[in-house]
Write an enzyme that holds these catalytic residues in place. Structure first.
Site, PDB file in Angstrom:
ATOM      1  N   ASN A  14     -97.730  34.926-134.944  1.00 42.61           N
ATOM      2  CA  ASN A  14     -97.123  34.640-133.651  1.00 42.61           C
ATOM      3  C   ASN A  14     -98.083  33.688-132.947  1.00 42.61           C
ATOM      4  OD1 ASN A  14     -96.221  34.518-131.032  1.00 42.61           O
ATOM      5  ND2 ASN A  14     -95.909  36.723-130.816  1.00 42.61           N
ATOM      6  N   ALA A  16     -98.282  32.678-130.074  1.00 39.89           N
ATOM      7  CA  ALA A  16     -98.623  33.072-128.712  1.00 39.89           C
ATOM      8  C   ALA A  16     -99.717  34.143-128.678  1.00 39.89           C
ATOM      9  CB  ALA A  16     -97.376  33.594-127.989  1.00 39.89           C
ATOM     10  N   CYS A  17    -100.123  34.632-129.839  1.00 41.24           N
ATOM     11  CA  CYS A  17    -101.092  35.726-129.936  1.00 41.24           C
ATOM     12  C   CYS A  17    -102.462  35.188-130.326  1.00 41.24           C
ATOM     13  CB  CYS A  17    -100.601  36.731-130.978  1.00 41.24           C
ATOM     14  SG  CYS A  17    -101.785  38.020-131.400  1.00 41.24           S
ATOM     15  N   GLY A  18    -103.474  35.437-129.498  1.00 43.14           N
ATOM     16  CA  GLY A  18    -104.829  34.967-129.779  1.00 43.14           C
ATOM     17  C   GLY A  18    -105.394  35.543-131.063  1.00 43.14           C
ATOM     18  N   ARG A  21    -103.861  33.608-133.849  1.00 42.19           N
ATOM     19  CA  ARG A  21    -104.426  32.254-133.936  1.00 42.19           C
ATOM     20  C   ARG A  21    -105.831  32.277-134.537  1.00 42.19           C
ATOM     21  NH1 ARG A  21    -102.241  32.051-128.687  1.00 42.19           N
ATOM     22  NH2 ARG A  21    -104.337  32.149-127.786  1.00 42.19           N
TER      23      ARG A  21
END
Length: 146
Positions: A14, A16-18, A21
């Protein structure tokens, strides 16, 4: 940078997920370009989720995400719910599937915290790496810090 290592690694990601990433960045820091599946855009089938849970030696509840999901509204905190009911919820609401889930020749793991991915990589880190929050994970020699 060297050519990417030919290995089959899949990241259920995802952007949007740190944590997701950071996990993806550590895979790439090993010189590996994984197959990235944005599972919210392309949700996995029930059979695949069941297989991933089994290969990761988890139970469906272990893969459930609470934060930022309809977990509470759906009453998923009810410990009496069956594994099948939890899987039904994850398939109906893929945001309930925790991430990043990484598949490699060395196993399947929910990589929370993100540095758990290091156990799944068949290649060493190529350079220093710090998480988005600045925490140093890999030193300048490609060795794990700590």
């Amino acid at each position: 940078m060297t050519d990417p290592i030919a290995t089959d690694i899949i990241v259920y990601h995802n952007p949007a997920c740190g944590t997701s990433r950071n996990t993806l960045a550590m895979i790439r820091n090993a010189g590996i370009e994984p197959h990235v599946v944005e599972y919210l855009k392309t949700p996995p089938s029930r059979a695949l989720v069941e297989q991933l849970i089994d290969r990761a030696r988890m139970r469906p509840r272990d893969l459930l995400r609470e934060k930022g999901t309809p977990y509470a509204e759906l009453g998923l905190d009810d410990e009496s719910l069956s594994d099948a009911a939890l899987l039904d919820a994850m398939i109906a609401h893929p945001i309930l599937i925790n991430r990043p889930l990484v598949v490699s020749p060395l196993g399947v793991k929910l990589c929370r915290p993100s540095e758990l991915v290091l156990d799944l990589l068949p290649a060493p880190q190529q350079r220093a790496f710090a998480k988005e929050d600045g925490e140093q994970i890999i030193d300048a020699h490609g060795q794990r810090v700590g």
